[in-house]
Design a protein around this motif. Structure first.
Motif, PDB file in Angstrom:
ATOM      1  N   UNK A   1       0.428  -1.041  -0.015  1.00 47.77           N
ATOM      2  CA  UNK A   1       0.032   0.213   0.075  1.00 47.77           C
ATOM      3  C   UNK A   1       0.981   1.333  -0.112  1.00 47.77           C
ATOM      4  N   UNK A   2       1.657   0.847   1.054  1.00 41.64           N
ATOM      5  CA  UNK A   2       3.078   2.690   0.426  1.00 41.64           C
ATOM      6  C   UNK A   2       3.542   2.739  -0.554  1.00 41.64           C
ATOM      7  N   UNK A   3       3.721   1.620  -1.222  1.00 42.46           N
ATOM      8  CA  UNK A   3       4.908   1.969  -2.620  1.00 42.46           C
ATOM      9  C   UNK A   3       3.386   2.132  -3.578  1.00 42.46           C
ATOM     10  N   UNK A   4       2.300   1.816  -3.497  1.00 46.68           N
ATOM     11  CA  UNK A   4       1.369   1.863  -4.171  1.00 46.68           C
ATOM     12  C   UNK A   4       0.984   3.791  -4.626  1.00 46.68           C
ATOM     13  N   UNK A   5       0.403   4.090  -3.059  1.00 48.59           N
ATOM     14  CA  UNK A   5       0.055   5.166  -3.380  1.00 48.59           C
ATOM     15  C   UNK A   5       1.804   6.183  -3.182  1.00 48.59           C
ATOM     16  N   UNK A   6       3.016   5.806  -2.989  1.00 50.33           N
ATOM     17  CA  UNK A   6       3.818   6.803  -3.112  1.00 50.33           C
ATOM     18  C   UNK A   6       4.076   7.120  -4.738  1.00 50.33           C
ATOM     19  N   UNK A   7       4.316   5.976  -5.763  1.00 48.75           N
ATOM     20  CA  UNK A   7       3.730   5.826  -7.131  1.00 48.75           C
ATOM     21  C   UNK A   7       3.029   7.203  -7.287  1.00 48.75           C
ATOM     22  N   UNK A   8       1.880   6.500  -6.859  1.00 53.53           N
ATOM     23  CA  UNK A   8       0.609   7.120  -7.810  1.00 53.53           C
ATOM     24  C   UNK A   8       0.858   8.944  -7.380  1.00 53.53           C
ATOM     25  N   UNK A   9       1.080   9.166  -6.289  1.00 55.27           N
ATOM     26  CA  UNK A   9       1.840  10.288  -5.580  1.00 55.27           C
ATOM     27  C   UNK A   9       3.125  11.348  -6.696  1.00 55.27           C
ATOM     28  N   UNK A  10       3.261  10.225  -7.305  1.00 52.62           N
ATOM     29  CA  UNK A  10       4.827  10.923  -7.767  1.00 52.62           C
ATOM     30  C   UNK A  10       4.095  11.434  -8.998  1.00 52.62           C
ATOM     31  N   UNK A  11       3.077  10.696  -9.448  1.00 49.67           N
ATOM     32  CA  UNK A  11       2.508  10.216 -10.778  1.00 49.67           C
ATOM     33  C   UNK A  11       1.918  11.736 -11.298  1.00 49.67           C
ATOM     34  N   UNK A  12       1.489  12.023  -9.571  1.00 50.94           N
ATOM     35  CA  UNK A  12       0.242  13.017  -9.900  1.00 50.94           C
ATOM     36  C   UNK A  12       0.647  14.546 -10.127  1.00 50.94           C
ATOM     37  N   UNK A  13       2.233  14.565  -8.608  1.00 49.75           N
ATOM     38  CA  UNK A  13       2.463  15.527  -8.863  1.00 49.75           C
ATOM     39  C   UNK A  13       3.586  16.203  -9.526  1.00 49.75           C
ATOM     40  N   UNK A  14       4.458  14.787 -10.063  1.00 47.41           N
ATOM     41  CA  UNK A  14       5.023  15.072 -10.903  1.00 47.41           C
ATOM     42  C   UNK A  14       6.991  15.542 -10.483  1.00 47.41           C
ATOM     43  N   UNK A  15       7.625  14.348 -11.193  1.00 41.72           N
ATOM     44  CA  UNK A  15       8.860  14.645 -10.353  1.00 41.72           C
ATOM     45  C   UNK A  15       9.679  15.778 -11.677  1.00 41.72           C
ATOM     46  N   UNK A  16      10.207  16.325 -11.407  1.00 44.05           N
ATOM     47  CA  UNK A  16      11.244  17.254 -12.338  1.00 44.05           C
ATOM     48  C   UNK A  16      12.609  18.089 -12.035  1.00 44.05           C
ATOM     49  N   UNK A  17      12.798  17.203 -10.933  1.00 41.71           N
ATOM     50  CA  UNK A  17      14.290  17.955 -10.161  1.00 41.71           C
ATOM     51  C   UNK A  17      15.353  16.004  -9.514  1.00 41.71           C
ATOM     52  N   UNK A  18      16.414  16.512  -9.653  1.00 35.06           N
ATOM     53  CA  UNK A  18      17.006  15.879  -9.380  1.00 35.06           C
ATOM     54  C   UNK A  18      16.876  14.850  -7.618  1.00 35.06           C
ATOM     55  N   UNK A  19      16.668  16.033  -6.739  1.00 35.06           N
ATOM     56  CA  UNK A  19      15.556  15.509  -5.452  1.00 35.06           C
ATOM     57  C   UNK A  19      14.381  14.878  -5.347  1.00 35.06           C
ATOM     58  N   UNK A  20      14.160  15.442  -6.765  1.00 35.54           N
ATOM     59  CA  UNK A  20      12.474  14.478  -6.102  1.00 35.54           C
ATOM     60  C   UNK A  20      12.644  12.951  -7.148  1.00 35.54           C
ATOM     61  N   UNK A  21      13.960  12.995  -8.161  1.00 34.91           N
ATOM     62  CA  UNK A  21      14.151  11.398  -8.291  1.00 34.91           C
ATOM     63  C   UNK A  21      14.494  10.542  -7.053  1.00 34.91           C
ATOM     64  N   UNK A  22      14.959  11.181  -6.157  1.00 33.06           N
ATOM     65  CA  UNK A  22      16.174  10.670  -5.454  1.00 33.06           C
ATOM     66  C   UNK A  22      14.692  10.180  -3.836  1.00 33.06           C
ATOM     67  N   UNK A  23      13.753  10.949  -3.972  1.00 32.38           N
ATOM     68  CA  UNK A  23      12.631  10.891  -3.032  1.00 32.38           C
ATOM     69  C   UNK A  23      12.092   9.614  -3.528  1.00 32.38           C
ATOM     70  N   UNK A  24      11.915   9.520  -4.425  1.00 40.44           N
ATOM     71  CA  UNK A  24      11.038   8.069  -5.408  1.00 40.44           C
ATOM     72  C   UNK A  24      11.509   7.404  -4.750  1.00 40.44           C
ATOM     73  N   UNK A  25      12.988   7.635  -5.094  1.00 39.16           N
ATOM     74  CA  UNK A  25      13.853   5.539  -4.616  1.00 39.16           C
ATOM     75  C   UNK A  25      13.829   5.243  -3.695  1.00 39.16           C
TER      76      UNK A  25
END
Length: 403
Positions: free
Chosen positions: A85-109
């Motif tokens: 559930x954490x993974x599904x919620x986290x990925x969906x949040x990344x998709x909806x909000x968008x990841x546009x920086x190196x720091x954002x990719x680390x957060x998704x990581x």
């Protein structure tokens, strides 16, 4: 006999463990095949690329310790459900909000690290249903879920090319949700669950030097596998100027080889012993990594070497987990977390060191060469403990089970 194996455990749980592990590993390494596309869009340096694909392995390593604790306290099924559930919620949040920086990719990581921590859930979920004589096969089948990395390498670049790499985060939630439903319906905790221990009891496991040996052994086999799975797309694009899609195909072939061989490694360890199997693995892996470090000019030769080393490391993964449940059956939850932590740290080191080697020297030569040295260190360590293992705890396991 094979029929004895299928009758001895709980088949729906074994299948559920495999499916959960499969899609979790698919998303755990998702940034690897996307890395050439992300790096071009965000203008990342080689070191940043290496760190980006390495962070999920480190986060997964740390979270495996947490999952190991939870498995022994609330059971593997509940622990796995929370992580999904954490993974599904986290990925969906990344998709909806968008990841546009190196720091954002680390957060998704970091979010993807929860998927990598599935290792500490899926293996004890399956393992506790089977006796010592079937551990290699049971752990090998459940562990073959690392084949999910194949799907990431095959489809992530294609989807990113068609819809953009941010959209891949949302699309990944579809198979995750389907498997979550199947997991909740099929998985069942074994009635043979250990009594929850106070937290301080887990620290005592680390006082046993065998625990540290297993962490090292898996740090080389699984660390090598996942580190390469995360880095090969970058390597093929940078060295041979392949497109991300073609590099994904090459990476998928290598990952498939390692995943396919894992259960055979466990079965071979059941037959000839985990120690003999691992000794051969470390020798062959070290030699192949040295050959890779010489940077062959031919794409075909390079691909052949990567196929060989991934298959070798995959067999080693199965062999390590033929031994762990025999030595630490009552502590299999926490030991799965600890050994998985070692594997994740090994993967983080390899992926990040390849990026640093590329940035500092202009080549990945030293990254591969040093990891070959780690394989030889693991071989020396295994040689030093094998006699003690065979004459102490190895002599006490069920008759006919080889270590």
């Amino acid at each position: 006999m094979k029929s004895d194996f299928w009758r001895s455990g709980h088949r729906p749980t074994l299948i559920a463990a495999f499916l959960y592990f499969d899609v979790a590993f698919m998303v755990w390494v998702l940034l690897g095949p996307l890395a050439p596309i992300i790096a071009k869009e965000l203008h990342l340096s080689p070191a940043q690329k290496g760190l980006m694909v390495a962070v999920p392995t480190l986060a997964g390593a740390i979270l495996r310790l947490v999952n190991g604790l939870l498995v022994d306290r609330i059971g593997p099924k509940k622990t796995g459900a929370i992580g999904q559930l954490i993974v599904i919620g986290g990925l969906m949040s990344g998709y909806v909000l968008g990841v546009n920086s190196f720091g954002g990719t680390l957060a998704i990581g970091v979010v993807l690290g929860f998927a990598g921590a599935s290792f500490a859930v899926a293996l004890p979920l399956a393992s506790r249903w089977y006796g010592p004589e079937h551990q290699g096969k049971a752990m090998g089948i459940a562990g073959m879920g690392n084949s999910g990395t194949v799907f990431a390498a095959l489809f992530a670049p294609l989807l990113a090319k068609a819809y953009g790499w941010n959209a891949v985060l949302g699309l990944a939630c579809i198979p995750l949700a389907i498997v979550f439903v199947a997991y909740m319906l099929m998985a069942k905790d074994s009635p043979d669950q250990p009594e929850p221990k106070p937290l301080i009891a887990y620290a005592s496991v680390l006082k046993d030097k065998d625990a540290w040996w297993f962490m090292l052994f898996y740090g080389v086999t699984f660390g090598g596998f996942v580190g390469l799975a995360s880095s090969l797309s970058i390597y093929f694009v940078d060295r041979f100027a392949l497109t991300p899609v073609i590099a994904g195909y090459f990476t998928a072939a290598c990952v498939f080889a390692g995943s396919l061989v894992r259960p055979f490694g466990g079965a071979l360890a059941d037959r000839v012993g985990g120690i003999k199997t691992l000794s051969f693995v470390y020798i062959l892996a070290a030699g192949t990594l040295v050959a890779i470090s010489s940077a062959p000019a031919s794409l075909g030769a390079t691909l052949a070497l990567f196929l060989l080393v991934m298959a070798t490391l995959g067999a080693g993964n199965g062999a390590v987990f033929q031994l762990v449940p025999q030595r630490f059956r009552k502590e299999i939850g926490i030991m799965t977390g600890l050994v998985g932590f070692g594997g994740g740290v090994g993967g983080f080191y390899l992926a990040s060191s390849l990026g640093l080697s590329k940035q500092w020297t202009g080549d990945t030569h030293f990254g591969f060469l040093i990891f070959a040295g780690l394989a030889l260190i693991a071989l020396i360590g295994l040689t030093s403990v094998k006699q003690r293992w065979r004459t102490t705890w190895g002599a006490a396991v069920v008759q006919g089970v080889k270590i």
